[in-house]
Design an enzyme around this catalytic site. Structure first.
Site, mmCIF file in Angstrom:
data_model
loop_
_atom_site.group_PDB
_atom_site.id
_atom_site.type_symbol
_atom_site.label_atom_id
_atom_site.label_comp_id
_atom_site.label_asym_id
_atom_site.label_seq_id
_atom_site.Cartn_x
_atom_site.Cartn_y
_atom_site.Cartn_z
ATOM 1 N N GLU A 138 -5.736 4.459 -7.310
ATOM 2 C CA GLU A 138 -6.903 5.099 -6.675
ATOM 3 C C GLU A 138 -7.884 5.568 -7.766
ATOM 4 O O GLU A 138 -8.632 4.772 -8.255
ATOM 5 C CB GLU A 138 -6.479 6.184 -5.681
ATOM 6 C CG GLU A 138 -7.524 7.110 -5.109
ATOM 7 C CD GLU A 138 -8.955 6.626 -4.915
ATOM 8 O OE1 GLU A 138 -9.201 5.446 -4.634
ATOM 9 O OE2 GLU A 138 -9.860 7.459 -5.059
ATOM 10 N N ASP A 192 -7.733 8.519 0.067
ATOM 11 C CA ASP A 192 -8.462 7.479 0.803
ATOM 12 C C ASP A 192 -8.454 7.725 2.316
ATOM 13 O O ASP A 192 -9.110 7.010 3.068
ATOM 14 C CB ASP A 192 -7.859 6.093 0.532
ATOM 15 C CG ASP A 192 -8.455 5.442 -0.706
ATOM 16 O OD1 ASP A 192 -9.341 6.041 -1.334
ATOM 17 O OD2 ASP A 192 -8.035 4.316 -1.037
ATOM 18 N N GLY A 201 -13.038 -1.286 -7.752
ATOM 19 C CA GLY A 201 -14.314 -0.619 -7.503
ATOM 20 C C GLY A 201 -14.410 0.160 -6.203
ATOM 21 O O GLY A 201 -15.508 0.301 -5.656
ATOM 22 N N GLU A 212 -3.555 8.135 -3.927
ATOM 23 C CA GLU A 212 -4.122 7.250 -2.893
ATOM 24 C C GLU A 212 -4.406 7.959 -1.579
ATOM 25 O O GLU A 212 -5.247 7.499 -0.790
ATOM 26 C CB GLU A 212 -3.153 6.087 -2.651
ATOM 27 C CG GLU A 212 -3.820 4.783 -2.274
ATOM 28 C CD GLU A 212 -4.576 4.183 -3.446
ATOM 29 O OE1 GLU A 212 -5.754 3.863 -3.271
ATOM 30 O OE2 GLU A 212 -3.987 4.036 -4.537
ATOM 31 N N THR A 243 -8.854 0.807 -10.394
ATOM 32 C CA THR A 243 -8.119 -0.352 -9.884
ATOM 33 C C THR A 243 -8.268 -1.546 -10.826
ATOM 34 O O THR A 243 -9.092 -1.539 -11.735
ATOM 35 C CB THR A 243 -8.631 -0.711 -8.471
ATOM 36 O OG1 THR A 243 -8.597 0.449 -7.670
ATOM 37 C CG2 THR A 243 -7.866 -1.793 -7.799
ATOM 38 N N ARG A 272 0.836 -1.195 0.000
ATOM 39 C CA ARG A 272 0.000 0.000 0.000
ATOM 40 C C ARG A 272 0.878 1.256 0.000
ATOM 41 O O ARG A 272 1.939 1.278 0.612
ATOM 42 C CB ARG A 272 -0.856 -0.024 1.272
ATOM 43 C CG ARG A 272 -1.841 1.128 1.435
ATOM 44 C CD ARG A 272 -2.937 1.080 0.425
ATOM 45 N NE ARG A 272 -4.097 1.895 0.794
ATOM 46 C CZ ARG A 272 -5.081 2.175 -0.035
ATOM 47 N NH1 ARG A 272 -5.065 1.714 -1.276
ATOM 48 N NH2 ARG A 272 -6.116 2.890 0.345
ATOM 49 N N THR A 277 -3.694 -0.698 -7.746
ATOM 50 C CA THR A 277 -4.459 0.514 -8.041
ATOM 51 C C THR A 277 -3.582 1.760 -8.118
ATOM 52 O O THR A 277 -2.434 1.764 -7.691
ATOM 53 C CB THR A 277 -5.510 0.731 -6.918
ATOM 54 O OG1 THR A 277 -6.390 1.779 -7.284
ATOM 55 C CG2 THR A 277 -4.853 1.093 -5.591
#
Ligand code: GLU
Length: 601
Positions: A440, A462, A502, A459, A420, A109, A438
């Site tokens: 994002e 998020d 998604g 990202e 993604t 991540r 991904t």
């Protein structure tokens, strides 16, 4: 990519003779029609893209294992699906190892830079402390860019679990980027959808809007810069990215985005530095384990909310005999269970290295039993209805819980993208990979690193920016994700690996497929193709377009559910291996233009 270029690519890096000869002799003709379903007995790949799937299959055929093939496929997606995935982003990889019957996960991540502040998206120009508008300012800013995790995720997975080198698995994608691929409708549509943002950057416009135009469907598209960057990684290793020239270019791009003169919107610089890249680590984490009707489930743990929220929803559903119900009645309970699980997700989940998440309590089946009383038998679906989170603390052994007050109901709208990509691979030995990666948003931040041919993620959008919240931005923290690469073992020994893109609908797509297979006894193809519903404690339930006119849609409307059509809910891929060893690899028949599945034999 054509046959010649794969051969050239593999020979070019001096792969052992057995691989070269193996590929040479066994490559299938590339003229087959793309297909979203394939059956076989000894290895398969499913992804959103035919070139990427073919590259994964070629690696398997040449003797590579599932990890080698997954990373070769992902690298190819960085070329043909560059608006959803690539080395400028992050992701979560789940690996099943048949020798020890074990599942592990790799957390690649993105991470917040050291200079991150909780009020990350406050408008520096505002005197009243307003936040930057989500679109386009937040998502197209340097502020939104987290330290990419994907290159180190690939290198770590290969080093620990692969058989080929990073250099070897990158070669087919290098050839694909150099030789070019055919622009399809999805690629063109994603550029069209981002035209305003891509136009703002001097590095993005010439690559994706040459002469100001969206590339024509059917034309050949080349990206020599990404080929050059992959080659750098192949020759110098990931240090070229985290401690070398690519990293320096990333930091410079974030701190001074390459904006055109007089851009259509203001682009804010970010605070990411070369030192942030140098500090980045991939985490190897255990999966979230749970059971549902005799199936053993493996999900992605924090900082993704995927595994916990899937497990919580299934724990709630375990109290209902869905297979004995009419489909609309069963879907009612699925909707309500998702609503409750998301109320807890939105209140409690964040990066476990920063916040004390009550995971054991949330996953406790006794907690699920107590929460069933909160499941509403009549839908309360109004646009502003939100379920209240529960209290999992009494259901875990924790001598010093730090959460001693009930969290408030989060009314925050889910603003994340629905981009993604997910790929699924299995090899002849039964090793499997379920990998979601991904940038994002579709098109990430919209910022191509000049001269390097890849788009930076956005990202950090998020994170939740209203405080206090477990998912608030902090230095070095990873934003909460919804990505949910998943595996399950059936009571008869059958095996399923699947996932989807998604945003937060990833979780509900993964759940819908699970319930379709386990409760409604669908095969994987039908389970993926079936209409999707998605309730994320956000008022109305999202549904596929046209679902409201179907019999089941009408039945849910008659039960007072509030349904809202969405253009795309997920683009799943998966592989099902029956207990007799026959496997089926499946991608979407239609969503996102349809995917591609191939089996070895
Ligand atoms: N950023 C999202 C997440 O990590 C994924 C975005 C998407 O799927 O569009 O959950």
């Amino acid at each position: 990519m054509n046959r010649r270029s794969i051969r050239t690519a593999l020979v070019g890096v001096g792969l052992c003779v057995w691989i070269t000869v193996g590929v040479w002799l066994s490559l299938p003709a590339r003229s087959q029609q793309p297909s979203h379903i394939a059956t076989g007995t000894s290895g398969a790949v499913a992804s959103v893209d035919v070139d990427a799937t073919q590259i994964g299959i070629d690696i398997l055929r040449a003797g590579g294992n599932a990890v080698d093939a997954a990373i070769a496929t992902a690298a190819a997606l960085g070329v043909t699906d560059p608006f959803s995935a690539g080395i400028g982003g992050g992701g979560f990889m789940m690996i099943y190892q048949p020798e020890g019957d074990t599942v592990i996960t790799l957390d690649g991540r993105e991470e917040a830079p050291a200079a991150t502040i909780p009020d990350l998206f406050r408008d520096p120009d505002s005197t009243t402390g307003d936040s930057l508008p989500f679109f386009p300012n937040r998502i197209s800013s340097g502020l939104a860019v987290g330290v990419p995790g994907t290159p180190l995720n690939w290198a770590t997975a290969l080093e620990r679990y692969g058989t080929l080198s990073l250099s070897e698995v990158l070669q087919p994608a290098i050839a694909l980027a150099e030789d070019g691929f055919t622009v399809d409708q999805t690629f063109a549509d994603q550029i069209t959808q981002n035209q305003g943002r891509f136009t703002a950057f001097t590095s993005t416009q010439p690559l994706y809007l040459p002469n100001g135009d969206v590339p024509e469907v059917g034309s050949l598209f080349r990206n020599p810069d990404i080929a050059k960057t992959y080659r750098l990684l192949a020759e110098k290793g990931v240090n070229a990215f985290y401690r070398g020239e690519i990293g320096q270019a990333i930091a410079q791009t974030v701190q001074a985005p390459p904006v055109i003169v007089d851009p259509p919107f203001k682009v804010w610089p970010g605070r990411l530095t070369a030192a942030d890249l140098d500090r980045y680590e991939v985490r190897i984490r255990p999966p979230v384990e749970s059971t549902y009707r005799g199936y053993r489930f493996y999900g992605m743990g924090l900082p993704s909310s995927g595994g916990i929220t899937v497990a919580q929803t299934l724990n709630l559903l375990a109290g209902y005999n869905l297979s004995a119900m009419e489909r609309a009645a069963a879907l009612h309970w699925l909707i309500e269970a998702e609503r409750l699980a998301f109320s807890d997700r939105n209140a409690y989940l964040g990066d476990l290295e920063y916040v004390d998440v009550p995971t054991p309590g949330l996953l406790s089946t006794d907690y699920a039993t107590s929460r069933r009383a909160d499941l509403l038998s009549q839908p309360p679906e109004t646009a502003d209805y939100r379920a209240t989170p529960g209290n999992p603390l009494p259901y875990q052994q924790d001598p010093s819980p730090s959460l001693n007050t009930m969290p408030t109901v989060s009314n925050v709208e889910e603003l994340e993208g629905r981009s993604t990509t997910h790929l699924t691979v299995i090899d002849d030995a039964g090793m499997a990979v379920s990998y979601t990666l991904t940038l994002e948003s579709t098109g990430g931040s919209g910022i191509v690193v000049p001269g390097y041919g890849f788009i930076l993620n956005n990202e950090l959008t998020d994170f939740n920016t209203e405080v206090p919240h477990p998912n608030v931005p902090e230095p070095g923290k990873r934003p909460r994700s919804s990505m949910a690469p998943t595996m399950a073992v059936a009571p008869d020994g059958g095996f399923i690996a699947w996932g989807s893109p998604g945003g937060s609908t990833i979780i509900t797509t993964v759940l819908g497929i699970a319930v379709n297979i386990i409760d409604f006894e669908m095969d994987l193809e039908a389970a993926i193709a079936a209409p999707r519903i998605s309730q994320r404690n956000g008022g109305a339930t999202l549904v596929d377009q046209g679902f409201e006119e179907s019999d089941i849609g009408k039945a849910l409307l008659a039960k007072d559910h509030l349904l809202l059509s969405a253009t795309e809910i997920g683009a799943a891929t998966g592989i099902f291996v029956k207990s007799d060893g026959v496997l089926t690899a499946v991608a979407e028949p239609n969503r996102r233009g349809g995917g591609s599945a191939m089996a070895l034999k």
